[in-house]
Scaffold this active site. Structure first.
Site, PDB file in Angstrom:
ATOM      1  CG  MET A 193      -1.955  -1.125   1.158  1.00 13.99           C
ATOM      2  SD  MET A 193      -3.561  -0.762   1.907  1.00 13.99           S
ATOM      3  CE  MET A 193      -3.100  -0.397   3.593  1.00 13.99           C
ATOM      4  CE1 TYR A 201       5.395   8.130   4.269  1.00 17.14           C
ATOM      5  CE2 TYR A 201       5.834   6.554   6.025  1.00 17.14           C
ATOM      6  CZ  TYR A 201       5.906   7.838   5.521  1.00 17.14           C
ATOM      7  OH  TYR A 201       6.496   8.836   6.272  1.00 17.14           O
ATOM      8  CG  LEU A 202       7.341   1.130  -0.864  1.00 16.56           C
ATOM      9  CD1 LEU A 202       8.100   0.788  -2.136  1.00 16.56           C
ATOM     10  CD2 LEU A 202       6.319   0.054  -0.546  1.00 16.56           C
ATOM     11  CG  HIS A 228       7.013  -2.370   2.106  1.00 14.94           C
ATOM     12  ND1 HIS A 228       6.924  -1.263   2.900  1.00 14.94           N
ATOM     13  CD2 HIS A 228       5.795  -2.950   2.137  1.00 14.94           C
ATOM     14  CE1 HIS A 228       5.703  -1.165   3.389  1.00 14.94           C
ATOM     15  NE2 HIS A 228       4.998  -2.180   2.936  1.00 14.94           N
ATOM     16  CD  GLN A 268      -6.485  -3.311   3.187  1.00 11.62           C
ATOM     17  OE1 GLN A 268      -6.391  -3.979   2.151  1.00 11.62           O
ATOM     18  NE2 GLN A 268      -5.458  -3.152   4.002  1.00 11.62           N
ATOM     19  CE  LYS A 318       4.128  -5.450   9.892  1.00 11.45           C
ATOM     20  NZ  LYS A 318       2.792  -5.168  10.511  1.00 11.45           N
ATOM     21  CG  ASP A 319       0.702  -7.528   8.167  1.00  8.44           C
ATOM     22  OD1 ASP A 319       0.442  -6.975   9.247  1.00  8.44           O
ATOM     23  OD2 ASP A 319       1.279  -6.948   7.228  1.00  8.44           O
ATOM     24  CB  SER A 378       4.410  -1.399  10.691  1.00  9.20           C
ATOM     25  OG  SER A 378       3.090  -1.057  10.296  1.00  9.20           O
ATOM     26  CB  SER A 379       3.403   1.901   6.292  1.00  2.00           C
ATOM     27  OG  SER A 379       4.099   1.232   5.275  1.00  2.00           O
TER      28      SER A 379
END
Length: 314
Positions: free
Chosen positions: A35, A37-38, A42, A66, A185-186, A221-222
């Site tokens: 999504m 904002y790397l 990533h 989502q 992570k997710d 995480s972003s």
């Protein structure tokens, strides 16, 4: 390849045409969905993708499907210029960046004028319809992995994984990759995508990449950008709590209730608000009472207005 600018594609048709052309030349394609904002996490997914395919596609798309009506889509961070610079720095490079404007807008993808049901001409790409709009001609088809989506993050975000599974399905149909890489992570998301691919017979290999952490131990995480310095310091209690649980499990502690209580105490004492803390079977994601088979400890907690999630296998 690293010195070259990636090809930037925005249309579904042009993305699909590129993939089919490459595959006709015998090339294999890996997709890394993001999504934007790397961060380094990533980029590590891209490096993992290079191990599995010849060509790399990175998608950048903030998926409205989502987000629930109570969640502000507009606050998700974005920096496309910065993202492109980071992608150019990855060893081996990136071949295509797919950044569609709205994958829930079903006007003509090519931008050619077309007539609506009233005979009035409109230009494709304009007047997009929200994917959560209940009236009109908006999106109404969803993919659900019914059991795996119910627990953990799904308890407090009931539409989240419906949106994730649907947008990943759409990306798979558009990009047509051989491989797709997701971060562990997710963890719940990764398992849901694995199950969806199995159940719906996608000819795509799903690769899970290990969690990357910042130098202070916080998982990359972003959303970390929303943490103040004080909140970030408090959020480190998540990784500390998981390491304590892992140490306890290695020392023979198999009662999950005691391990969870220890982790919850560590986080709440630091000022976090627990969303969930569960030790679950690695495959079924069902909560277990004792550790006698492969499990994973999943935690999510709020620090200020930011939700932080983390995972470890004891």
């Amino acid at each position: 390849m690293a010195a070259l600018d990636p090809l930037v594609l925005t249309g579904k048709d042009e993305m699909r045409k590129w993939s089919r052309l490459m595959r006709s030349h015998g090339k294999t394609i890996a997709l890394v969905p993001t999504m934007g904002y790397l961060h380094q996490g990533h980029l590590s997914l891209i490096q993992e993708a290079h191990k599995h395919a010849q060509l790399i596609v990175v998608s950048i798309y903030v998926n409205p499907g989502q987000f629930s009506p109570s969640e502000d889509l507009s606050t998700y961070p974005s920096d496309f210029h910065g993202d492109m610079l980071k992608l150019k720095s990855v060893p081996g490079g990136v071949d295509v960046v797919f950044c569609p404007k709205n994958l829930y807008d079903y006007s003509n993808d090519s931008g050619v004028k077309q007539k609506n049901k009233n005979g009035i001409e409109s230009l494709g790409g304009g007047g997009s319809v929200s994917c959560v709009e209940e009236k009109g001609n908006g999106h109404e088809t969803w993919v659900r992995v019914e059991r795996l989506e119910k627990g953990l993050c799904g308890k407090s975000r009931p539409v989240f994984f419906r949106g994730v599974a649907t947008i990943v399905t759409k990306l798979f149909h558009i990009v047509e990759p051989d491989v797709a890489v997701f971060g562990k992570k997710d963890y719940q998301q990764w398992r849901i995508i694995q199950r969806m691919v199995r159940d719906l017979d996608f000819a795509i290999e799903i690769v899970g990449s290990e969690v990357m952490r910042d130098s202070d131990g916080l998982a990359l995480s972003s959303r970390n950008v929303h943490l103040s310095a004080e909140e970030r310091e408090k959020a480190l209690s998540i990784s500390r709590s998981l390491l304590k649980a892992k140490s306890g499990a290695k020392d023979g502690q198999v009662k999950c209730r005691e391990l969870k209580d220890l982790a919850i105490l560590t986080i709440t004492q630091a000022g976090g608000r627990i969303d969930y803390a569960e030790i679950v079977d690695q495959e079924s994601l069902e909560a277990v009472e004792e550790i006698n088979s492969p499990v994973v400890f999943c935690i999510a907690a709020w620090f200020g207005k930011t939700s932080i999630n983390a995972v470890i296998d004891p």
